[in-house]
Design a protein around this motif. Structure first.
Motif, PDB file in Angstrom:
ATOM      1  N   MET A   9       4.600  28.441 -14.032  1.00 46.65           N
ATOM      2  CA  MET A   9       5.773  28.027 -14.493  1.00 46.65           C
ATOM      3  C   MET A   9       5.581  27.424 -16.283  1.00 46.65           C
ATOM      4  N   GLY A  10       4.226  27.431 -16.395  1.00 46.02           N
ATOM      5  CA  GLY A  10       4.528  26.713 -17.828  1.00 46.02           C
ATOM      6  C   GLY A  10       4.378  25.656 -18.222  1.00 46.02           C
ATOM      7  N   MET A  11       3.979  25.027 -17.051  1.00 49.32           N
ATOM      8  CA  MET A  11       3.997  23.106 -17.204  1.00 49.32           C
ATOM      9  C   MET A  11       3.346  22.758 -17.857  1.00 49.32           C
ATOM     10  N   SER A  12       2.860  21.298 -18.468  1.00 51.83           N
ATOM     11  CA  SER A  12       1.999  20.850 -19.165  1.00 51.83           C
ATOM     12  C   SER A  12       1.060  19.995 -18.036  1.00 51.83           C
ATOM     13  N   PRO A  13      -0.396  19.940 -18.614  1.00 52.43           N
ATOM     14  CA  PRO A  13      -0.921  18.923 -17.270  1.00 52.43           C
ATOM     15  C   PRO A  13      -0.022  17.203 -16.549  1.00 52.43           C
ATOM     16  N   ARG A  14       0.568  17.207 -17.736  1.00 50.45           N
ATOM     17  CA  ARG A  14       0.849  15.203 -18.036  1.00 50.45           C
ATOM     18  C   ARG A  14       2.569  15.975 -16.924  1.00 50.45           C
ATOM     19  N   GLN A  15       3.032  16.848 -17.216  1.00 53.28           N
ATOM     20  CA  GLN A  15       4.192  17.499 -16.143  1.00 53.28           C
ATOM     21  C   GLN A  15       3.925  17.609 -14.917  1.00 53.28           C
ATOM     22  N   ILE A  16       2.924  18.202 -14.978  1.00 56.75           N
ATOM     23  CA  ILE A  16       2.569  18.319 -13.740  1.00 56.75           C
ATOM     24  C   ILE A  16       1.854  17.534 -12.667  1.00 56.75           C
ATOM     25  N   LEU A  17       0.880  16.478 -13.079  1.00 58.86           N
ATOM     26  CA  LEU A  17       0.319  15.122 -12.977  1.00 58.86           C
ATOM     27  C   LEU A  17       1.720  13.604 -12.073  1.00 58.86           C
ATOM     28  N   GLN A  18       2.825  13.897 -13.453  1.00 55.06           N
ATOM     29  CA  GLN A  18       3.534  12.925 -12.801  1.00 55.06           C
ATOM     30  C   GLN A  18       5.644  13.824 -12.370  1.00 55.06           C
ATOM     31  N   GLN A  19       5.395  15.080 -12.129  1.00 53.45           N
ATOM     32  CA  GLN A  19       6.393  15.333 -11.709  1.00 53.45           C
ATOM     33  C   GLN A  19       6.454  16.318 -10.051  1.00 53.45           C
ATOM     34  N   ILE A  20       4.808  16.929 -10.856  1.00 53.12           N
ATOM     35  CA  ILE A  20       3.863  17.397  -9.256  1.00 53.12           C
ATOM     36  C   ILE A  20       2.857  16.072  -8.157  1.00 53.12           C
ATOM     37  N   GLU A  21       2.020  16.166  -8.692  1.00 49.09           N
ATOM     38  CA  GLU A  21       0.956  15.601  -8.059  1.00 49.09           C
ATOM     39  C   GLU A  21       2.142  13.834  -7.705  1.00 49.09           C
ATOM     40  N   ILE A  22       2.257  12.737  -8.722  1.00 52.81           N
ATOM     41  CA  ILE A  22       2.440  11.962  -7.942  1.00 52.81           C
ATOM     42  C   ILE A  22       3.494  11.517  -6.939  1.00 52.81           C
ATOM     43  N   PRO A  23       4.262  12.778  -6.518  1.00 49.98           N
ATOM     44  CA  PRO A  23       4.954  12.207  -5.916  1.00 49.98           C
ATOM     45  C   PRO A  23       4.377  13.220  -4.429  1.00 49.98           C
ATOM     46  N   LEU A  24       3.517  13.668  -4.201  1.00 48.14           N
ATOM     47  CA  LEU A  24       2.860  14.405  -2.686  1.00 48.14           C
ATOM     48  C   LEU A  24       2.007  13.336  -3.221  1.00 48.14           C
ATOM     49  N   VAL A  25       1.186  12.609  -3.897  1.00 49.52           N
ATOM     50  CA  VAL A  25       0.271  11.317  -3.292  1.00 49.52           C
ATOM     51  C   VAL A  25       0.817  10.128  -3.118  1.00 49.52           C
ATOM     52  N   LEU A  26       1.551   9.833  -3.505  1.00 49.02           N
ATOM     53  CA  LEU A  26       2.158   8.428  -3.126  1.00 49.02           C
ATOM     54  C   LEU A  26       2.422   7.697  -1.707  1.00 49.02           C
ATOM     55  N   PRO A  27       2.827   8.858  -0.499  1.00 52.63           N
ATOM     56  CA  PRO A  27       2.539   8.674   1.085  1.00 52.63           C
ATOM     57  C   PRO A  27       1.199   7.831   1.398  1.00 52.63           C
ATOM     58  N   VAL A  28      -0.037   8.982   1.006  1.00 58.80           N
ATOM     59  CA  VAL A  28      -1.003   8.385   1.570  1.00 58.80           C
ATOM     60  C   VAL A  28      -1.730   7.086   0.024  1.00 58.80           C
ATOM     61  N   VAL A  29      -1.629   7.330  -1.126  1.00 51.84           N
ATOM     62  CA  VAL A  29      -2.350   5.945  -1.783  1.00 51.84           C
ATOM     63  C   VAL A  29      -0.923   4.997  -1.742  1.00 51.84           C
ATOM     64  N   ILE A  30       0.613   4.833  -1.097  1.00 53.54           N
ATOM     65  CA  ILE A  30       0.673   3.943  -0.228  1.00 53.54           C
ATOM     66  C   ILE A  30       0.115   3.457   0.898  1.00 53.54           C
ATOM     67  N   ALA A  31      -0.116   4.158   1.243  1.00 49.31           N
ATOM     68  CA  ALA A  31      -1.266   3.847   2.538  1.00 49.31           C
ATOM     69  C   ALA A  31      -2.093   2.275   2.266  1.00 49.31           C
ATOM     70  N   GLY A  32      -2.978   3.118   1.118  1.00 50.20           N
ATOM     71  CA  GLY A  32      -4.385   2.700   0.857  1.00 50.20           C
ATOM     72  C   GLY A  32      -3.543   1.246   0.448  1.00 50.20           C
ATOM     73  N   ILE A  33      -2.592   0.919  -0.183  1.00 55.68           N
ATOM     74  CA  ILE A  33      -2.693  -0.296  -1.526  1.00 55.68           C
ATOM     75  C   ILE A  33      -2.108  -1.443   0.589  1.00 55.68           C
ATOM     76  N   LYS A  34      -1.042  -0.928   1.436  1.00 58.28           N
ATOM     77  CA  LYS A  34      -0.644  -1.432   2.592  1.00 58.28           C
ATOM     78  C   LYS A  34      -1.325  -1.978   3.117  1.00 58.28           C
ATOM     79  N   THR A  35      -3.145  -1.383   3.196  1.00 60.54           N
ATOM     80  CA  THR A  35      -4.211  -1.245   3.809  1.00 60.54           C
ATOM     81  C   THR A  35      -4.687  -2.908   2.959  1.00 60.54           C
ATOM     82  N   ALA A  36      -4.803  -2.649   1.822  1.00 62.07           N
ATOM     83  CA  ALA A  36      -5.284  -4.172   0.794  1.00 62.07           C
ATOM     84  C   ALA A  36      -4.950  -5.022   0.839  1.00 62.07           C
ATOM     85  N   THR A  37      -3.218  -4.964   0.897  1.00 55.26           N
ATOM     86  CA  THR A  37      -2.448  -5.726   0.543  1.00 55.26           C
ATOM     87  C   THR A  37      -2.367  -7.204   2.605  1.00 55.26           C
TER      88      THR A  37
END
Length: 214
Positions: free
Chosen positions: A122-150
């Motif tokens: 779709m012509g998205m740049s690496p930064r756009q892919i990271l911010q708009q696609i990857e980060i929203p997808l990984v948040l639940p798993v990342v938050i699980a790690g943060i929860k364990t650490a906390t």
């Protein structure tokens, strides 16, 4: 049981300044290591997911840290940093870093490649892919790690009292020294409540981000 709980409340009411100081120290012992771990763990986890060589080094290193007891790290840090807040912060940072880094690595590594390819198409740049696609997808798993650490840091921060760094663990240590269960619970009950609040709050946030990442 009710009598013991009444004694706990009475002790807190009789020593409000001491309790507030210990609670403030404990929160600081949690927030500082978590902040450092987030600043280090999130970008390192992303870097690890992008490079197999980097992943091997980082994951093996943090997994090695996980098997070392927090109390052992505390005493190793003492000769270099002394009996201080710094020693406790270093030990707790090393405790919090592995689950945050590993969960970030796993989350980014498990993103479906077809999703990334479609975004590139779709012509998205690496930064756009990271911010708009990857980060929203990984948040639940990342938050699980943060929860364990906390939760781990909230509980382990009680050990800081043994090197003079204060916190709610000071009541636990005093209770053991005096064989007084009510004083011990003055420290133990708030720690349990803090851990429960963190667990529930981050679980709610995890479910919220999970529903919005679909």
């Amino acid at each position: 049981m009710f009598q013991t709980f009444a004694e706990v409340l009475n002790y807190i009411a009789s020593h409000p300044d001491k309790f507030r100081e210990a609670l403030g120290q404990h929160l600081l012992l949690v927030l500082v290591p978590l902040t450092i771990s987030l600043v280090l763990g999130l970008p390192l986890g992303l870097l690890s997911a992008r490079s197999r060589t980097t992943s091997t080094v980082l994951i093996n290193t943090v997994n090695g840290l996980r098997v070392i007891p927090s109390l052992a790290i505390l005493f190793v840090a003492i000769p270099y940093l002394g009996l201080s807040f710094k020693s406790a912060a270093v030990a707790l940072t090393l405790l919090a870093l592995p689950p945050i880094l590993i969960s970030t690595d796993v989350a980014f590594r498990n993103i479906e490649p077809t999703i990334i390819e479609a975004a590139k198409g779709m012509g998205m740049s690496p930064r756009q892919i990271l911010q708009q696609i990857e980060i929203p997808l990984v948040l639940p798993v990342v938050i699980a790690g943060i929860k364990t650490a906390t939760v781990e840091v909230i509980g382990s921060a009680t050990l800081a009292a043994f090197i003079g760094a204060g916190g709610l663990g000071s009541f636990i240590a005093l209770g053991f020294a005096l064989y007084d269960q009510s004083i011990l619970l003055v420290g133990a009950i708030p720690v349990a409540i803090l851990a429960l609040v963190a667990e529930v709050s981050l679980s709610i946030l995890q479910r919220f981000t999970s529903s919005h990442s679909r």
